[in-house]
Write an enzyme that holds these catalytic residues in place. Structure first.
Site, mmCIF file in Angstrom:
data_model
loop_
_atom_site.group_PDB
_atom_site.id
_atom_site.type_symbol
_atom_site.label_atom_id
_atom_site.label_comp_id
_atom_site.label_asym_id
_atom_site.label_seq_id
_atom_site.Cartn_x
_atom_site.Cartn_y
_atom_site.Cartn_z
ATOM 1 N N GLY A 76 0.830 -1.203 0.000
ATOM 2 C CA GLY A 76 0.000 0.000 0.000
ATOM 3 C C GLY A 76 0.865 1.253 0.000
ATOM 4 C CD GLN A 119 -1.511 1.304 -3.836
ATOM 5 O OE1 GLN A 119 -1.189 2.123 -2.984
ATOM 6 N NE2 GLN A 119 -2.732 0.779 -3.916
ATOM 7 C CG HIS A 189 -1.347 8.043 -3.901
ATOM 8 N ND1 HIS A 189 -0.531 6.968 -3.666
ATOM 9 C CD2 HIS A 189 -2.149 8.123 -2.805
ATOM 10 C CE1 HIS A 189 -0.810 6.426 -2.498
ATOM 11 N NE2 HIS A 189 -1.804 7.110 -1.965
ATOM 12 C CB CYS A 363 -15.037 -7.772 8.640
ATOM 13 S SG CYS A 363 -14.586 -6.018 8.694
ATOM 14 C CB CYS A 369 -7.536 -3.399 10.802
ATOM 15 S SG CYS A 369 -8.945 -2.806 9.845
ATOM 16 C CD GLN A 436 -16.221 -4.057 30.182
ATOM 17 O OE1 GLN A 436 -15.949 -2.986 29.639
ATOM 18 N NE2 GLN A 436 -15.398 -4.654 31.027
ATOM 19 N NE ARG A 446 -18.166 1.168 19.739
ATOM 20 C CZ ARG A 446 -17.500 0.748 20.822
ATOM 21 N NH1 ARG A 446 -17.957 1.030 22.027
ATOM 22 N NH2 ARG A 446 -16.400 0.044 20.696
#
Length: 689
Positions: A76, A119, A189, A363, A369, A436, A446
């Site tokens: 990346g 990349q 970019h 996920c 992440c 929790q 959430r």
């Protein structure tokens, strides 16, 4: 190796699947035959060492290849030039020193039947002048990026010639490294900075008209093609709409795409949406987080595909197999990127192949992440492949394990111990598992966190773990189970004892145990999600909400996509936010509460009043059972840090005297931390039981 997690041999994929599943069909890209339609797109894993893909980097990508995907894309924002550094965490394609490491990487990926591309890009104005080689960033024009904050030098002819050659040399190193292809980047970019009117103010042959603004990118790709030859796959991670008034809209981006197609040097488009020049645009467009719906840009990508000729890849919040399958079946894309989904579970394709789609670790879109790079909030092995295995080995000496507490850490401890082959009983004081996480998921933003719990509930059921609800486990109750090992994962309770007479906790409000009053003051001393989630929840219900915090920035201890999204929502909902204030006392004031604060910088004291005070200060450990058991345990309740750091050569069982038990505690039963910490701790400990 756990038999239920066995690998599908690479050879099984070579000729393509006979299944009718769209995801499992092979695809021809340039001269490559990809074994299925699932890919992981390039991202900055931060696992490089000095810009080189060494063992940690290689093992991270190899796991995904072993897990069955068709292609993993590395690097990346990999640097094509020395003046394309953001300060670390990028592969360095600017010199030949990287070639042997790319060769090792490509060999690892290929032996599992997968393809690997890299990349290669120049950051332009996104680079920094204050790290790396301390070179000034360059750009088409002197337009500063909000997020990066550097002032770029306007590129002259020498800069353009140099960087075009650097792109070509970087691509050639990918060929020499044994890779299967390379992609450049438009977006924020350098190539994209030339394309966009927002960042290109030039009046020469590289500015003004659409063709002029495309000239630099076309030159780059012509040079790359000359360097790599006709058989090497070359693509562009391509913005299909900048989504801003003074930028390139869909029609203009489509016109740029047709120019690249016409020139014939590009083999695929990897489509992205929006900008990346602010935290908010990254969070909502470029890498959508939990505040954005699943796969938000698929329809527009599908329209782009219908109006262009080259194969299309797309990855943006495609978190589940059902969405990925729809994208292929509906012909919206040719290859579907499930990049963050593979951080959660690198074995997605293998599980689909085995008919175990329901076992894919989901996920949940938590963006952890992006907070701790490639650390999934509930997969502790991702990013730790050199020290933690994704596959749990079975023990040769099964034992009796009792886990006390059914929060995320306790559930993970029970799951891993059972996968190891131990007989496991999980004792939960409440009527539900989740701890929790149940509180956190009760906030609407959430809610997807509940999948952390649901996945483990299913796994515990599959493994046959003995789960007992409404069971308060004191020392005698635990010892009655005759355990060889006891894991105390009792979590914590809100740390508000010193103020409890005058305040309520965030837990009380989010779970509905205590009704919220019309006018509330929330105090946050953690910088985590809990307090602001509570504030947003109440503001949406029409309550007047103020939030005071000890930090200078809202939600400072959260991933940047969450942090900026929380700030945006707080502003939209009219929540008054005051920073640098530490709560020192609270007292009754008429029918409400007066809270007294001391300013963190000046020491000046101030008072705020509200009908209700809600306080978030993390948790205090619930440790009664642990303390009762310590003296009776073989290890006196001490967990050797060497076991948790990978230094120890013996497993946990090596500490145990015959006829006794070892005792450990994990997660918030030790100290107030986060979901990831409790799960990681449970995994490291119990994988050695």
């Amino acid at each position: 190796m756990n038999g239920s997690e066995q690998h599908v041999p690479a050879a099984a994929f070579q000729a393509g699947s006979t299944s009718g599943d769209p995801l499992l069909q092979p695809f021809r890209l340039k001269g490559l035959t990809l074994r299925n339609r699932v890919v992981s797109t390039s991202h900055a894993s931060m696992l490089d060492e000095g810009g080189l893909p060494l063992e940690r980097y290689q093992r991270y990508h190899e796991e995904k290849a072993r897990g069955g995907l068709a292609m993993t894309m590395v690097g990346g924002s990999a640097m094509t030039s020395p003046d394309s550094s953001w300060g670390g965490g990028q592969l360095d394609l600017s010199s030949d020193r990287i070639i042997p490491h790319l060769q090792s990487l490509s060999q690892r990926i290929h032996r599992h039947g997968a393809t690997v591309m890299c990349q290669a890009s120049h950051l332009g104005r996104r680079a920094t002048a204050y790290a790396g080689h301390w070179l000034p960033p360059v750009a088409p024009s002197r337009v500063r990026e909000t997020r990066n904050r550097n002032f770029p030098k306007e590129m002259d002819a020498a800069d353009i010639d140099r960087i075009v050659k650097d792109y070509a040399s970087a691509a050639r190193r990918c060929v020499d490294g044994g890779l299967d292809g390379v992609e450049t980047v438009t977006g924020g970019h350098l190539i994209g900075q030339f394309l966009s009117r927002r960042t290109n103010r030039r009046t020469d042959a590289f500015g003004g008209s659409l063709e002029n603004r495309a000239r630099f990118g076309l030159m780059v790709h012509e040079a790359i093609r000359r360097a790599v030859g006709d058989d090497f796959a070359v693509g562009i991670r391509f913005v299909i709409d900048e989504a801003v008034d003074d930028g390139s809209d869909f029609e203009e981006c489509l016109a740029f795409a047709r120019l690249f197609e016409r020139e014939g040097h590009v083999d695929f488009f990897n489509c992205i949406f929006g900008r990346m020049d602010t935290d908010l645009s990254l969070a909502e467009q470029n890498m959508p987080g939990m505040f954005i719906r699943s796969a938000p840009f698929l329809p527009l990508v599908g329209q782009f595909k219908r109006e262009t000729r080259l194969p299309v890849i797309h990855a943006a919040a495609i978190r589940d197999v059902a969405t990925a399958r729809h994208a292929i079946r509906a012909n919206l894309v040719d290859l579907v990127g499930m990049t963050r989904a593979h951080i959660a579970d690198p074995h997605i394709v293998n599980k689909v192949m085995r008919g175990e789609e329901d076992r894919i670790r989901p996920c949940v879109g938590a963006s952890y992440c992006l907070y701790k790079k490639v650390h999934c909030i509930h997969n502790p092995a991702s990013g730790h492949e050199t020290t933690v295995s994704h596959i749990i080995d079975r023990t040769e000496t099964p034992k009796r394990v009792v886990v006390v507490g059914g929060g995320p850490g306790g559930m993970e401890a029970a799951r891993v111990a059972s996968e190891r082959g131990h007989s496991v009983t999980l004792l939960e004081a409440g009527a539900r598992l989740g701890g929790q996480v149940l509180v956190a998921a009760s906030a609407s933003d959430r809610k997807d966190l509940i999948s952390i719990v649901d996945w483990r509930i299913d796994e515990l059921a599959r493994l046959g773990v003995d789960v007992r609800f409404n069971t308060y486990a004191d020392a005698d109750g635990v010892l009655a189970e005759k355990p060889d090992a006891v894991i105390v994962a009792t979590g914590g309770i809100p740390d508000i004892e010193w103020l409890s007479e005058h305040c309520d906790s965030v837990w009380d409000i989010l779970t509905g145990v205590v009704p919220a009053k019309a006018d509330v003051l929330i105090y946050d001393e953690t910088g985590r999600q809990a307090a602001i989630s509570c504030a947003l929840h109440l503001a949406r219900l029409g309550h007047a909400v103020s939030l005071a915090m000890a930090d200078d920035t809202l939600a400072i201890e959260t991933p940047y996509p969450d942090r900026v999204s929380f700030r945006k929502l707080a502003s939209e909902l009219g929540i008054r936010v005051v920073g640098d204030l530490r709560l020192i006392k609270a007292a009754r004031h008429g029918n409400g509460i007066a809270a007294r604060f001391r300013h963190e910088l000046t020491g000046a004291e101030t008072e705020m009043t509200a009908a209700q005070l809600i306080v978030e200060r993390g948790t205090a450990p619930v440790e009664d059972t642990y303390q009762e058991l310590r003296a009776r345990s073989a290890n006196k309740g001490v967990t050797d840090i060497a076991l948790m750091t990978g230094v120890a050569t013996k497993g946990v069982q090596g500490l145990q005297a015959p006829g006794s038990f070892v005792l450990h505690r994990i997660g918030d039963a030790v100290a107030s931390r986060d979901i990831y910490s409790s799960i990681y701790e449970a995994y490291r400990l119990c994988s050695q039981l």
